[in-house]
Design a protein around this motif. Sequence first.
Motif, short mmCIF file in Angstrom:
data_model
loop_
_atom_site.label_atom_id
_atom_site.label_comp_id
_atom_site.label_asym_id
_atom_site.label_seq_id
_atom_site.Cartn_x
_atom_site.Cartn_y
_atom_site.Cartn_z
N GLU A 122 0.82 -1.20 0.00
CA GLU A 122 0.00 0.00 0.00
C GLU A 122 0.87 1.26 0.00
OE1 GLU A 122 -4.17 1.30 2.15
OE2 GLU A 122 -2.70 0.12 3.28
N GLU A 123 0.56 2.15 -0.92
CA GLU A 123 1.22 3.45 -1.05
C GLU A 123 2.66 3.37 -1.56
OE1 GLU A 123 0.80 5.82 2.46
OE2 GLU A 123 -1.39 5.72 2.44
N LYS A 124 3.11 2.19 -1.97
CA LYS A 124 4.41 2.11 -2.62
C LYS A 124 4.27 2.58 -4.06
CE LYS A 124 6.24 -1.78 0.08
NZ LYS A 124 6.75 -3.18 0.02
N GLU A 125 5.09 3.53 -4.44
CA GLU A 125 4.96 4.11 -5.77
C GLU A 125 5.80 3.38 -6.82
OE1 GLU A 125 5.83 8.24 -5.54
OE2 GLU A 125 4.11 8.68 -4.24
N GLU A 126 6.93 2.82 -6.39
CA GLU A 126 7.81 2.16 -7.34
C GLU A 126 8.18 0.77 -6.85
OE1 GLU A 126 11.22 4.45 -8.23
OE2 GLU A 126 10.09 6.27 -8.74
N ARG A 127 8.46 -0.11 -7.79
CA ARG A 127 8.92 -1.45 -7.46
C ARG A 127 10.14 -1.79 -8.30
NH1 ARG A 127 4.28 -6.01 -6.55
NH2 ARG A 127 2.75 -4.76 -5.42
N LEU A 128 11.05 -2.50 -7.68
CA LEU A 128 12.19 -3.04 -8.43
C LEU A 128 11.73 -4.24 -9.24
CD1 LEU A 128 14.83 -3.07 -5.55
CD2 LEU A 128 14.70 -1.42 -7.43
N THR A 129 12.42 -4.53 -10.32
CA THR A 129 12.15 -5.76 -11.04
C THR A 129 12.62 -6.94 -10.19
OG1 THR A 129 14.30 -5.84 -12.15
CG2 THR A 129 12.53 -4.58 -13.24
N TYR A 130 12.07 -8.09 -10.48
CA TYR A 130 12.44 -9.31 -9.74
C TYR A 130 13.93 -9.58 -9.89
CZ TYR A 130 11.83 -14.20 -8.20
OH TYR A 130 11.89 -15.41 -7.53
N GLU A 131 14.44 -9.46 -11.10
CA GLU A 131 15.87 -9.70 -11.33
C GLU A 131 16.73 -8.73 -10.53
OE1 GLU A 131 19.21 -9.92 -14.91
OE2 GLU A 131 17.06 -9.94 -15.40
N GLN A 132 16.32 -7.46 -10.49
CA GLN A 132 17.11 -6.48 -9.73
C GLN A 132 17.10 -6.81 -8.24
OE1 GLN A 132 19.03 -3.79 -11.02
NE2 GLN A 132 19.82 -4.10 -8.95
N GLN A 133 15.97 -7.29 -7.73
CA GLN A 133 15.91 -7.67 -6.32
C GLN A 133 16.91 -8.79 -6.00
OE1 GLN A 133 11.55 -8.35 -6.02
NE2 GLN A 133 11.67 -6.94 -4.29
N VAL A 134 16.98 -9.78 -6.90
CA VAL A 134 17.91 -10.89 -6.67
C VAL A 134 19.35 -10.40 -6.78
CG1 VAL A 134 18.64 -13.18 -7.42
CG2 VAL A 134 16.21 -12.56 -7.53
N ARG A 135 19.61 -9.54 -7.76
CA ARG A 135 20.95 -8.96 -7.88
C ARG A 135 21.33 -8.18 -6.63
NH1 ARG A 135 23.44 -8.98 -12.82
NH2 ARG A 135 22.17 -9.63 -14.61
N ASP A 136 20.39 -7.44 -6.09
CA ASP A 136 20.66 -6.67 -4.87
C ASP A 136 21.01 -7.59 -3.71
OD1 ASP A 136 20.11 -4.38 -6.28
OD2 ASP A 136 18.20 -3.96 -5.30
N ILE A 137 20.24 -8.66 -3.55
CA ILE A 137 20.51 -9.59 -2.45
C ILE A 137 21.89 -10.21 -2.61
CG2 ILE A 137 19.83 -11.84 -1.47
CD1 ILE A 137 16.90 -10.97 -1.90
N GLN A 138 22.26 -10.57 -3.82
CA GLN A 138 23.59 -11.11 -4.04
C GLN A 138 24.68 -10.10 -3.68
OE1 GLN A 138 23.66 -12.71 -8.10
NE2 GLN A 138 23.53 -14.75 -7.21
#
Length: 334
Positions: A122-138
């Motif tokens: 709720e109220e989140k305006e932007e989302r990362l792509t799934y691939e970017q999320q995995v890259r970030d975690i790595q």
Amino acid sequence: MMTRLNILDYLLIDEGKTAIDAFHNTTELAKLADDLGYHRFWVPEQHHALSIASSSPELLMMHLAGQTNNIRIGSGGIMLPHYSPFKVSEIFRTLEAIHPNRIDLGMGNSTGGRLVNHALNEEKEERLTYEQQVRDIQKYLSDDKESSHRFQKLIATPVTDTQPEMWMLGAGGSSTKIAAELGTAYTYAHFIKPFDVGIEIINTYRKQFKPSLFHDKPIVSIAVFVVVGKTTDEAEQLAKSFDLWMASLETAKNPPYFPNVITASKKYFSPFEKQKINNIRKRAIIGDSSYVKEEIQKLIAKYNCDEVILIPNIPGIENRKTAIKLLAKEFQLT
């Protein structure tokens, strides 16, 4: 090397029982799986599912890892679209710090439906792509300070000498590409898509796999529903509960519990529901332990997989415990 056997437990709330009972039952099952020689014990992330007590897998993992000794404990999986990769990394580093070399970070891309998705975002305006999320975690789990990451100086704490294993969960689509490109392990959801396309998906993952700091070679597991009884007749009786529960879920109902055999035996199924059950049965292996072992071995050969994740959605904790005991004996686990 023998194919490893793992368990994904849904924390079923059995008819007449409570969520508290489900937590106790899963703890018992995890301890038993540890004693029997299973390699991994995972719990899912399920929201607004009244018959499943596993909405916070990371909390359950901390508890289960503390109650067991050797078995790896994991998420099957964390639904990344809802969360900050930085926070997920810190949670799993904390788990790894307390239980080194025993934590699996299984990741998925499900949103859990419209209402769940809206409530968690709720109220989140932007989302990362799934691939970017995995890259970030790595990036966070590897303490990468060399890349041009937008948070290059940010360190996920606590810093640990070991790292959780990273697993992408899916049935094709973007998850296969991401797992191969970023060098994570991959779990194919046979219990969702029990079709020959799975062979192609896994072959694509293996061919396109690029070694990473987390895995130097491709690792594949497949996940399948199992209903195991001491006899074929007993297994079929137990499967009536599985049939009713799955048919309810897949006809947009939200059952408040996992039905027992008596309740399931009294249920009249419409032609539409019967067709649903016929399709559901294609995603499960149902029978005595000898038959179930034979069918699992066929799947291992079909997919050329390294590990198998068993999902024992069976009524009653004693029946679930019996099922994993029978299979441990059949496969001569140690």
